[in-house]
Design a protein around this motif. Structure first.
Motif, PDB file in Angstrom:
ATOM      1  N   ARG A 177      -5.629   2.546   6.657  1.00 31.61           N
ATOM      2  CA  ARG A 177      -4.813   3.948   6.852  1.00 31.61           C
ATOM      3  C   ARG A 177      -4.841   4.758   5.550  1.00 31.61           C
ATOM      4  O   ARG A 177      -5.094   6.191   5.967  1.00 31.61           O
ATOM      5  N   ALA A 213       2.042   0.021   5.420  1.00 29.16           N
ATOM      6  CA  ALA A 213       2.103  -0.603   6.039  1.00 29.16           C
ATOM      7  C   ALA A 213       1.647  -1.989   6.418  1.00 29.16           C
ATOM      8  O   ALA A 213       2.046  -2.562   6.768  1.00 29.16           O
ATOM      9  N   VAL A 214       1.048  -2.011   5.115  1.00 25.95           N
ATOM     10  CA  VAL A 214       1.096  -3.854   3.999  1.00 25.95           C
ATOM     11  C   VAL A 214       1.491  -3.939   3.104  1.00 25.95           C
ATOM     12  O   VAL A 214       1.709  -3.217   2.046  1.00 25.95           O
ATOM     13  N   ARG A 215       2.221  -4.969   3.169  1.00 22.85           N
ATOM     14  CA  ARG A 215       2.869  -5.742   2.034  1.00 22.85           C
ATOM     15  C   ARG A 215       1.872  -7.598   1.805  1.00 22.85           C
ATOM     16  O   ARG A 215       1.587  -7.622   2.634  1.00 22.85           O
ATOM     17  N   ASP A 268      -3.895  -6.631   9.601  1.00 19.33           N
ATOM     18  CA  ASP A 268      -4.559  -6.181  11.121  1.00 19.33           C
ATOM     19  C   ASP A 268      -5.169  -5.316  10.417  1.00 19.33           C
ATOM     20  O   ASP A 268      -6.513  -4.324  11.160  1.00 19.33           O
ATOM     21  N   ILE A 269      -4.676  -4.044   9.696  1.00 20.28           N
ATOM     22  CA  ILE A 269      -5.522  -2.395   9.126  1.00 20.28           C
ATOM     23  C   ILE A 269      -6.537  -3.204   8.036  1.00 20.28           C
ATOM     24  O   ILE A 269      -6.341  -1.992   7.304  1.00 20.28           O
ATOM     25  N   TYR A 299       0.838  -1.409   0.106  1.00 24.45           N
ATOM     26  CA  TYR A 299       0.127  -0.460  -0.286  1.00 24.45           C
ATOM     27  C   TYR A 299       1.250   1.604   0.308  1.00 24.45           C
ATOM     28  O   TYR A 299       2.352   1.161   0.094  1.00 24.45           O
ATOM     29  N   CYS A 322      -6.722  -0.401   1.935  1.00 22.41           N
ATOM     30  CA  CYS A 322      -5.606   0.099   3.599  1.00 22.41           C
ATOM     31  C   CYS A 322      -6.519   0.882   4.369  1.00 22.41           C
ATOM     32  O   CYS A 322      -6.927   2.180   3.702  1.00 22.41           O
ATOM     33  N   CYS A 324       1.213   4.029   2.195  1.00 23.48           N
ATOM     34  CA  CYS A 324       1.664   3.871   3.616  1.00 23.48           C
ATOM     35  C   CYS A 324       2.690   2.685   4.050  1.00 23.48           C
ATOM     36  O   CYS A 324       3.523   3.316   4.562  1.00 23.48           O
ATOM     37  N   GLN A 361       2.691  -8.447   5.776  1.00 22.40           N
ATOM     38  CA  GLN A 361       2.137  -7.876   6.546  1.00 22.40           C
ATOM     39  C   GLN A 361       1.304  -6.479   6.672  1.00 22.40           C
ATOM     40  O   GLN A 361       0.943  -7.199   5.658  1.00 22.40           O
ATOM     41  N   GLY A 362       0.499  -6.403   7.694  1.00 24.02           N
ATOM     42  CA  GLY A 362      -0.641  -5.447   7.461  1.00 24.02           C
ATOM     43  C   GLY A 362      -1.819  -5.706   7.232  1.00 24.02           C
ATOM     44  O   GLY A 362      -3.171  -5.567   7.564  1.00 24.02           O
TER      45      GLY A 362
END
Length: 143
Positions: free
Chosen positions: A79, A16-18, A60-61, A12, A77, A14, A57-58
Motif C-alpha cells: 500500500r 496497515a502492518v504491525r 497479507d499486504i 508501516y 508494504c 499507512c 497484523q497485515g
C-alpha cells in the motif's frame, strides 16, 4: 515498545502492518549499505535473528523484492511502499529491520552509522566484509 530493549514493535507508514522484532543486540548493530538497492532505499537497519520478526497484523499486504542473486529478500508494504525488513544476502539466517519503522526510534537518533561495502559484497569477492565509511548526523538544534 515491549519490555526489553531488544524486543520492539513497529509498523508501516499507512498503519496497515504491525510487527514485533527481537533485535540481536539492541540497536548496537545499526548500519547502512552502499549497494545499489540499499543506497536508493536509504534505510538504517539493525540485526534480527531469522525468526525474530513476528507479523502482528497485515501480513497479507506484505510483498517482497529480490534482485541480482535472488538471495536477499526485501519486504515492503504493497500500500504505502515502506520497506520494513529484509533477509540478508551475506547471512540468510539473519534479517535486518528498518529502524525508522520501529516505534519511538528514528534513523536520526544515531550520530554515526557505519556503512558496509555492499558494492564489493563478500559473497562476490570472497573477502571479508568491510566498512565503506561512516554516515554522520549532527542536529542543528545542538548548536
Amino acid at each position: 515498545m515491549t519490555g526489553s530493549t531488544n524486543s520492539r514493535t513497529g509498523g508501516y507508514h499507512c498503519g496497515a502492518v504491525r510487527f514485533e522484532v527481537t533485535l540481536s543486540d539492541g540497536l548496537q548493530s545499526v548500519r547502512r549499505c552502499n549497494c545499489s538497492y540499499c543506497r536508493m532505499r536509504g534505510s538504517v537497519v539493525a540485526a534480527v535473528a531469522l525468526y525474530g520478526i513476528r507479523i502482528l497484523q497485515g501480513g497479507d499486504i506484505l510483498t517482497s523484492y529480490r534482485f541480482n542473486t535472488g538471495t536477499a529478500q526485501h519486504f515492503f508494504c504493497s500500500r504505502c511502499g515502506i520497506h520494513t525488513h529484509h533477509q540478508r544476502r551475506s547471512d540468510p539466517s539473519r534479517h535486518a529491520v528498518n529502524v525508522a519503522c520501529l516505534d519511538a526510534v528514528s534513523p536520526f537518533d544515531f550520530s554515526e552509522v557505519p556503512v558496509t561495502d555492499g558494492i564489493n559484497h563478500p559473497n562476490d569477492t570472497g573477502k571479508p566484509a568491510r566498512l565503506a565509511g561512516i554516515l554522520r548526523f549532527e542536529s542543528v538544534a545542538e548548536h
